[in-house]
Design a protein around this motif. Sequence first.
Motif, short mmCIF file in Angstrom:
data_model
loop_
_atom_site.label_atom_id
_atom_site.label_comp_id
_atom_site.label_asym_id
_atom_site.label_seq_id
_atom_site.Cartn_x
_atom_site.Cartn_y
_atom_site.Cartn_z
N HIS A 36 0.82 -1.21 0.00
CA HIS A 36 0.00 0.00 0.00
C HIS A 36 0.85 1.26 0.00
O HIS A 36 2.00 1.23 0.42
CB HIS A 36 -0.91 0.00 1.24
N GLY A 37 0.28 2.36 -0.47
CA GLY A 37 0.97 3.65 -0.44
C GLY A 37 0.84 4.27 0.92
O GLY A 37 0.15 3.75 1.78
N PRO A 38 1.48 5.37 1.20
CA PRO A 38 2.40 6.07 0.31
C PRO A 38 3.69 5.26 0.12
O PRO A 38 3.99 4.38 0.92
CB PRO A 38 2.66 7.38 1.05
N PRO A 39 4.44 5.59 -0.92
CA PRO A 39 5.71 4.88 -1.15
C PRO A 39 6.61 4.96 0.09
O PRO A 39 6.76 6.02 0.68
CB PRO A 39 6.33 5.63 -2.33
N HIS A 40 7.16 3.82 0.48
CA HIS A 40 7.99 3.78 1.68
C HIS A 40 8.92 2.58 1.65
O HIS A 40 8.79 1.70 0.81
CB HIS A 40 7.10 3.70 2.93
N PHE A 41 9.86 2.57 2.59
CA PHE A 41 10.73 1.41 2.79
C PHE A 41 10.80 1.10 4.27
O PHE A 41 10.44 1.93 5.11
CB PHE A 41 12.13 1.64 2.19
N HIS A 42 11.23 -0.11 4.57
CA HIS A 42 11.35 -0.59 5.94
C HIS A 42 12.83 -0.72 6.27
O HIS A 42 13.60 -1.22 5.45
CB HIS A 42 10.69 -1.96 6.09
N ALA A 43 13.22 -0.32 7.47
CA ALA A 43 14.60 -0.49 7.92
C ALA A 43 14.58 -1.16 9.29
O ALA A 43 13.71 -0.87 10.12
CB ALA A 43 15.32 0.85 8.00
N THR A 44 15.52 -2.08 9.50
CA THR A 44 15.65 -2.74 10.79
C THR A 44 17.08 -2.58 11.30
O THR A 44 18.03 -2.51 10.52
CB THR A 44 15.30 -4.24 10.70
N TYR A 45 17.17 -2.51 12.61
CA TYR A 45 18.47 -2.43 13.28
C TYR A 45 18.28 -3.19 14.59
O TYR A 45 17.65 -2.69 15.52
CB TYR A 45 18.84 -0.97 13.53
N GLY A 46 18.77 -4.43 14.62
CA GLY A 46 18.51 -5.28 15.78
C GLY A 46 17.01 -5.49 15.92
O GLY A 46 16.34 -5.84 14.96
N GLU A 47 16.48 -5.21 17.08
CA GLU A 47 15.04 -5.37 17.31
C GLU A 47 14.24 -4.11 16.95
O GLU A 47 13.02 -4.10 17.05
CB GLU A 47 14.76 -5.76 18.77
N HIS A 48 14.91 -3.07 16.50
CA HIS A 48 14.27 -1.80 16.16
C HIS A 48 13.80 -1.80 14.71
O HIS A 48 14.47 -2.34 13.83
CB HIS A 48 15.22 -0.63 16.39
N LEU A 76 20.44 10.52 0.13
CA LEU A 76 21.36 10.25 -0.98
C LEU A 76 20.72 9.41 -2.09
O LEU A 76 21.15 9.47 -3.23
CB LEU A 76 22.60 9.50 -0.46
N HIS A 77 19.68 8.65 -1.75
CA HIS A 77 19.15 7.66 -2.69
C HIS A 77 17.65 7.77 -2.93
O HIS A 77 17.02 6.79 -3.33
CB HIS A 77 19.49 6.25 -2.18
N ARG A 78 17.08 8.95 -2.76
CA ARG A 78 15.62 9.10 -2.93
C ARG A 78 15.15 8.68 -4.32
O ARG A 78 14.11 8.03 -4.45
CB ARG A 78 15.20 10.54 -2.66
N ARG A 79 15.87 9.04 -5.35
CA ARG A 79 15.45 8.68 -6.71
C ARG A 79 15.48 7.17 -6.92
O ARG A 79 14.57 6.60 -7.52
CB ARG A 79 16.34 9.36 -7.75
N GLU A 80 16.52 6.54 -6.43
CA GLU A 80 16.62 5.09 -6.56
C GLU A 80 15.53 4.38 -5.77
O GLU A 80 14.98 3.37 -6.21
CB GLU A 80 17.99 4.60 -6.09
N LEU A 81 15.20 4.91 -4.60
CA LEU A 81 14.13 4.35 -3.79
C LEU A 81 12.78 4.48 -4.51
O LEU A 81 11.98 3.54 -4.53
CB LEU A 81 14.06 5.03 -2.42
N ALA A 82 12.55 5.64 -5.11
CA ALA A 82 11.30 5.84 -5.86
C ALA A 82 11.23 4.86 -7.02
O ALA A 82 10.16 4.29 -7.30
CB ALA A 82 11.20 7.28 -6.34
N ARG A 83 12.34 4.63 -7.68
CA ARG A 83 12.37 3.68 -8.80
C ARG A 83 12.09 2.26 -8.31
O ARG A 83 11.32 1.52 -8.92
CB ARG A 83 13.72 3.74 -9.52
N ASP A 84 12.70 1.87 -7.21
CA ASP A 84 12.43 0.54 -6.66
C ASP A 84 10.96 0.40 -6.26
O ASP A 84 10.37 -0.67 -6.42
CB ASP A 84 13.35 0.23 -5.47
N TRP A 85 10.36 1.46 -5.74
CA TRP A 85 8.93 1.41 -5.40
C TRP A 85 8.10 1.12 -6.66
O TRP A 85 7.19 0.29 -6.62
CB TRP A 85 8.48 2.72 -4.75
#
Length: 85
Positions: free
Chosen positions: A19-31, A60-69
């Motif tokens: 589902h939108g809006p376009p987003h990504f998930h990041a994990t760091y340990g349990e966070h 640094l990578h907003r365009r690439e992230l949008a493309r991957d979305w």
Amino acid sequence: MPIISRFLGITVRMFYREHGPPHFHATYGEHRVVVEIPTGFVSGTFPPRALSHVLEWYHLHRRELARDWELAAEGKPLEPIAPLE
């Protein structure tokens, strides 16, 4: 959920056909955080230093992230994105 980047103990993923809006998930340990690509809005919790790394990488990578979305929405393979150095 494909991994699109890893750096400094942080893993960045993007779901297919999510589902939108376009987003990504990041994990760091349990966070875990979700970062909206158009705005940089963050939901979830990360240690401050790890969050600053994610946001620096995001800027640094907003365009690439949008493309991957777009690729994910089409069910196509995602392109890896360079890690933060």
